[in-house]
Design an enzyme around this catalytic site. Structure first.
Site, PDB file in Angstrom:
ATOM      1  N   ARG A 124      48.244  24.531  34.564  1.00  0.00           N
ATOM      2  CA  ARG A 124      47.357  25.270  35.463  1.00  0.00           C
ATOM      3  C   ARG A 124      45.978  24.620  35.417  1.00  0.00           C
ATOM      4  O   ARG A 124      45.461  24.318  34.331  1.00  0.00           O
ATOM      5  CB  ARG A 124      47.272  26.721  34.984  1.00  0.00           C
ATOM      6  CG  ARG A 124      46.528  27.632  35.912  1.00  0.00           C
ATOM      7  CD  ARG A 124      46.402  29.036  35.331  1.00  0.00           C
ATOM      8  NE  ARG A 124      45.112  29.211  34.700  1.00  0.00           N
ATOM      9  CZ  ARG A 124      44.541  30.401  34.470  1.00  0.00           C
ATOM     10  NH1 ARG A 124      45.169  31.513  34.805  1.00  0.00           N
ATOM     11  NH2 ARG A 124      43.380  30.490  33.895  1.00  0.00           N
TER      12      ARG A 124
ATOM     13  N   TYR B  88      35.829  32.010  36.573  1.00  0.00           N
ATOM     14  CA  TYR B  88      37.024  32.526  35.905  1.00  0.00           C
ATOM     15  C   TYR B  88      37.863  31.378  35.340  1.00  0.00           C
ATOM     16  O   TYR B  88      38.099  30.382  36.017  1.00  0.00           O
ATOM     17  CB  TYR B  88      37.905  33.337  36.896  1.00  0.00           C
ATOM     18  CG  TYR B  88      39.293  33.473  36.354  1.00  0.00           C
ATOM     19  CD1 TYR B  88      39.555  34.373  35.343  1.00  0.00           C
ATOM     20  CD2 TYR B  88      40.307  32.615  36.765  1.00  0.00           C
ATOM     21  CE1 TYR B  88      40.797  34.438  34.755  1.00  0.00           C
ATOM     22  CE2 TYR B  88      41.563  32.672  36.194  1.00  0.00           C
ATOM     23  CZ  TYR B  88      41.803  33.595  35.191  1.00  0.00           C
ATOM     24  OH  TYR B  88      43.028  33.630  34.600  1.00  0.00           O
TER      25      TYR B  88
ATOM     26  N   ASP C  50      45.163  29.584  39.637  1.00  0.00           N
ATOM     27  CA  ASP C  50      44.984  31.040  39.707  1.00  0.00           C
ATOM     28  C   ASP C  50      43.748  31.352  40.545  1.00  0.00           C
ATOM     29  O   ASP C  50      42.633  30.997  40.161  1.00  0.00           O
ATOM     30  CB  ASP C  50      44.813  31.593  38.282  1.00  0.00           C
ATOM     31  CG  ASP C  50      44.863  33.114  38.228  1.00  0.00           C
ATOM     32  OD1 ASP C  50      44.869  33.745  39.300  1.00  0.00           O
ATOM     33  OD2 ASP C  50      44.899  33.654  37.102  1.00  0.00           O
TER      34      ASP C  50
ATOM     35  N   HIS D 145      42.871  34.438  41.252  1.00  0.00           N
ATOM     36  CA  HIS D 145      42.363  35.651  40.602  1.00  0.00           C
ATOM     37  C   HIS D 145      41.817  36.660  41.621  1.00  0.00           C
ATOM     38  O   HIS D 145      40.721  37.205  41.445  1.00  0.00           O
ATOM     39  CB  HIS D 145      41.316  35.303  39.529  1.00  0.00           C
ATOM     40  CG  HIS D 145      41.514  36.089  38.268  1.00  0.00           C
ATOM     41  ND1 HIS D 145      40.780  37.208  37.979  1.00  0.00           N
ATOM     42  CD2 HIS D 145      42.382  35.937  37.250  1.00  0.00           C
ATOM     43  CE1 HIS D 145      41.176  37.705  36.825  1.00  0.00           C
ATOM     44  NE2 HIS D 145      42.156  36.955  36.361  1.00  0.00           N
TER      45      HIS D 145
ATOM     46  N   GLU E 214      48.273  31.526  42.534  1.00  0.00           N
ATOM     47  CA  GLU E 214      48.518  32.839  41.933  1.00  0.00           C
ATOM     48  C   GLU E 214      47.480  33.849  42.407  1.00  0.00           C
ATOM     49  O   GLU E 214      46.298  33.501  42.540  1.00  0.00           O
ATOM     50  CB  GLU E 214      48.426  32.643  40.422  1.00  0.00           C
ATOM     51  CG  GLU E 214      48.411  33.902  39.607  1.00  0.00           C
ATOM     52  CD  GLU E 214      48.195  33.568  38.133  1.00  0.00           C
ATOM     53  OE1 GLU E 214      48.462  32.414  37.710  1.00  0.00           O
ATOM     54  OE2 GLU E 214      47.733  34.451  37.404  1.00  0.00           O
TER      55      GLU E 214
ATOM     56  N   GLU F 116      50.586  40.083  37.944  1.00  0.00           N
ATOM     57  CA  GLU F 116      50.237  40.332  36.540  1.00  0.00           C
ATOM     58  C   GLU F 116      49.644  41.722  36.341  1.00  0.00           C
ATOM     59  O   GLU F 116      49.687  42.249  35.237  1.00  0.00           O
ATOM     60  CB  GLU F 116      49.307  39.245  35.999  1.00  0.00           C
ATOM     61  CG  GLU F 116      47.932  39.229  36.630  1.00  0.00           C
ATOM     62  CD  GLU F 116      47.043  38.108  36.101  1.00  0.00           C
ATOM     63  OE1 GLU F 116      47.535  36.978  35.951  1.00  0.00           O
ATOM     64  OE2 GLU F 116      45.859  38.377  35.840  1.00  0.00           O
TER      65      GLU F 116
ATOM     66  N   ARG G 176      55.017  37.928  38.657  1.00  0.00           N
ATOM     67  CA  ARG G 176      54.354  37.740  37.370  1.00  0.00           C
ATOM     68  C   ARG G 176      54.266  39.002  36.512  1.00  0.00           C
ATOM     69  O   ARG G 176      53.541  39.043  35.511  1.00  0.00           O
ATOM     70  CB  ARG G 176      52.942  37.188  37.604  1.00  0.00           C
ATOM     71  CG  ARG G 176      52.988  35.724  37.924  1.00  0.00           C
ATOM     72  CD  ARG G 176      51.647  35.127  38.181  1.00  0.00           C
ATOM     73  NE  ARG G 176      50.629  35.346  37.177  1.00  0.00           N
ATOM     74  CZ  ARG G 176      50.623  34.832  35.957  1.00  0.00           C
ATOM     75  NH1 ARG G 176      51.602  34.034  35.570  1.00  0.00           N
ATOM     76  NH2 ARG G 176      49.638  35.096  35.113  1.00  0.00           N
TER      77      ARG G 176
ATOM     78  N   GLU H 249      53.907  31.657  31.431  1.00  0.00           N
ATOM     79  CA  GLU H 249      52.545  31.234  31.076  1.00  0.00           C
ATOM     80  C   GLU H 249      52.402  31.162  29.553  1.00  0.00           C
ATOM     81  O   GLU H 249      52.892  32.031  28.838  1.00  0.00           O
ATOM     82  CB  GLU H 249      51.526  32.245  31.635  1.00  0.00           C
ATOM     83  CG  GLU H 249      50.082  31.879  31.319  1.00  0.00           C
ATOM     84  CD  GLU H 249      49.076  32.856  31.929  1.00  0.00           C
ATOM     85  OE1 GLU H 249      49.487  33.946  32.371  1.00  0.00           O
ATOM     86  OE2 GLU H 249      47.884  32.503  31.966  1.00  0.00           O
TER      87      GLU H 249
ATOM     88  N   TRP I  51      37.208  40.672  40.504  1.00  0.00           N
ATOM     89  CA  TRP I  51      37.045  39.703  39.416  1.00  0.00           C
ATOM     90  C   TRP I  51      38.345  38.928  39.251  1.00  0.00           C
ATOM     91  O   TRP I  51      39.405  39.449  39.405  1.00  0.00           O
ATOM     92  CB  TRP I  51      36.693  40.366  38.086  1.00  0.00           C
ATOM     93  CG  TRP I  51      36.676  39.339  37.009  1.00  0.00           C
ATOM     94  CD1 TRP I  51      35.757  38.339  36.850  1.00  0.00           C
ATOM     95  CD2 TRP I  51      37.645  39.165  35.966  1.00  0.00           C
ATOM     96  NE1 TRP I  51      36.095  37.569  35.774  1.00  0.00           N
ATOM     97  CE2 TRP I  51      37.249  38.036  35.228  1.00  0.00           C
ATOM     98  CE3 TRP I  51      38.818  39.842  35.605  1.00  0.00           C
ATOM     99  CZ2 TRP I  51      37.964  37.559  34.126  1.00  0.00           C
ATOM    100  CZ3 TRP I  51      39.529  39.395  34.522  1.00  0.00           C
ATOM    101  CH2 TRP I  51      39.100  38.249  33.779  1.00  0.00           C
TER     102      TRP I  51
HETATM  103  C1  GCO Z   1      46.163  34.778  33.759  1.00  0.00           C
HETATM  104  C2  GCO Z   1      45.312  35.976  33.928  1.00  0.00           C
HETATM  105  C3  GCO Z   1      44.386  36.300  32.814  1.00  0.00           C
HETATM  106  C4  GCO Z   1      43.829  37.691  33.042  1.00  0.00           C
HETATM  107  C5  GCO Z   1      43.708  38.419  31.761  1.00  0.00           C
HETATM  108  C6  GCO Z   1      43.298  39.847  32.000  1.00  0.00           C
HETATM  109  O1  GCO Z   1      46.666  34.330  34.756  1.00  0.00           O
HETATM  110  O2  GCO Z   1      46.357  34.366  32.623  1.00  0.00           O
HETATM  111  O3  GCO Z   1      44.756  36.038  35.208  1.00  0.00           O
HETATM  112  O4  GCO Z   1      43.391  35.356  32.578  1.00  0.00           O
HETATM  113  O5  GCO Z   1      42.603  37.659  33.697  1.00  0.00           O
HETATM  114  O6  GCO Z   1      44.895  38.315  31.081  1.00  0.00           O
HETATM  115  O7  GCO Z   1      43.505  40.612  30.874  1.00  0.00           O
HETATM  116 MG    MG Z   2      46.240  35.297  36.538  1.00  0.00          MG
END
Ligand code: GCO
Ligand code: MG
Length: 403
Positions: free
Chosen positions: A148, A160, A211, A213, A237, A263, A284, A340, A403
């Protein structure tokens, strides 16, 4: 049959916070489950200790499905991250116990191995494109076949996924939420440049992931997907927040870049429409936040009907207990995609001794009976809870953003 006599909720902070449930049976068999919900840890600890543990005492630990239904339907208030994380912890612990009683690793109880190991992706992060590509080259040297890529965005103080200099990346970075600044325009300019440089340096055989995010609108995400197509990403992602699931159809209409999401999902109902409309390629959702092995197996089975594969979240806030459970499921199901891997700090690994092992870009859960992971409660007690929050994100004019 093993009767549950005790269940302890252990809150510990070896490098970061974790909540773990340890279930004890009358024959001495124990099982562990991860109950960590990043930034909201104590809510799950209370849900378990105050509301679930009293209901477990005296139950037959072998009745995993019945206990799952009892906790899910019995609460009346269905779903939600706190409830589903608490149920997940019980579920993992019961699979651990069943495996130990049977003398078999959990993947054998789930149908046996469907592959030799679970391909993982590592994180290459850097302040600049050059630093990120260097990090990716180091991962490749360690055998990773999937990486990644996240880099700093010029003009933004922090981004991020990018660690502070000299530190491992940790999303929960303040005793109150820190604030970062976001610019979609700057971001959409840099990511295709990052992928061009990485593909050039790494060649065609490495899987490259990214990602987003949850920061783009559907049409912005569609443009990013299209801009990245020449570099053949494995996935992008969380391209957009998933509350409005029609947004994913819009992305789909514009790009062949594969999409991963989930996630933050905690139930099959979060994923059902996305899977059935074939709007996504990877789901995910995780064992810890989506109701344990019992429920994630159900999500994976639905996904398999639509050629959607798993790509379970595996950041450092999912404890080694969740990682072990994910690997047993991932090894067994037909539609495993990728896992991951953000390695835990040595101080975390010491508190959670585990049998899973990394080799050549894959993790294998090992062959210890049960999940093959435990918590050293004496060591855990030396790392008291520290309040920690995930950051918030604002646009350059101060507007609160995802975020
Ligand atoms: C990822 C995630 C993490 C999350 C975190 C939140 O893809 O690994 O986006 O970075 O932000 O796990 O608790
Ligand atoms: Mg993520």
């Amino acid at each position: 049959m093993p009767i549950i006599t005790e269940a302890r909720v252990v809150v510990t902070s070896p490098g970061r916070n974790f909540v773990t449930l340890k279930v004890v049976c009358d024959d001495g068999t124990t099982g562990v489950g991860d109950a960590t919900l990043n930034g909201r840890e104590l809510a799950v600890a209370s849900y378990l200790a105050d509301h679930i543990v009293p209901c477990l005492i005296g139950r037959d630990a072998h009745r995993i499905e019945d206990i799952w239904q009892y906790l899910y339907k019995g609460a009346y208030w269905r779903r939600g991250p706190v409830t589903m994380t608490a149920i997940a912890a019980v579920d993992m612990a019961l699979w651990d116990i069943k495996g130990k009683v049977a003398g078999l690793p959990v993947y054998q109880l789930l149908g046996g191995a469907s592959r030799d190991g679970c391909m993982v992706y590592g994180h290459a992060n850097g302040a600049t494109i050059a630093d990120t590509v260097d990090a990716a080259l180091r991962h490749r040297a360690e055998g990773y076949r999937a990486i990644r890529l996240q880099c700093g965005v010029p003009g933004l103080a922090s981004t991020y996924g990018v660690a502070r200099p000299g530190e491992a990346y940790e999303p929960a970075d303040g005793t109150l939420p820190t604030e970062s600044v976001w610019s979609t325009e700057r971001y959409l300019r840099i990511v295709p440049e990052l992928f061009a440089a990485a593909r050039e340096a790494l060649g065609p055989d490495i899987h490259l992931l990214h990602d987003v995010h949850h920061r783009l609108t559907p049409i912005e995400a569609a443009r990013l997907g299209r801009d990245l197509e020449p570099y053949r990403p494995f996935w992008i992602e969380d391209p957009t927040p998933a509350e409005n699931q029609d947004g994913f159809r819009l992305i789909r209409q514009h790009t062949t870049t594969p999409i991963a999401v989930g996630e933050v999902f905690n139930s099959i109902w979060d994923a059902k429409a996305l899977i059935e409309s074939q709007s996504i390629d990877y789901i995910r959702a995780t064992v810890v936040h989506a109701g344990g092995i019992t429920h994630l197996r159900r999500i994976a089975a639905l996904a398999d009907l639509y050629q959607v594969r798993t790509g379970c979240h595996g950041a450092t806030d999912l404890s080694p207990v969740a990682m072990a459970a994910a690997l047993h499921l991932g090894l067994a199901i037909p539609n495993f995609g990728i896992q991951e891997l953000m390695p835990h700090l040595p101080v975390t690994q010491a508190v959670f001794p585990h049998a899973y092992r990394y080799a050549d870009g894959s993790l294998h859960p090992g062959d210890a009976p049960g999940l093959g992971v435990d918590i050293d409660e004496a060591l855990a007690a030396t790392h008291p809870y520290v309040r920690a929050y995930l950051p918030v994100n604002r646009l350059e004019d101060g507007t609160l953003w995802s975020w």
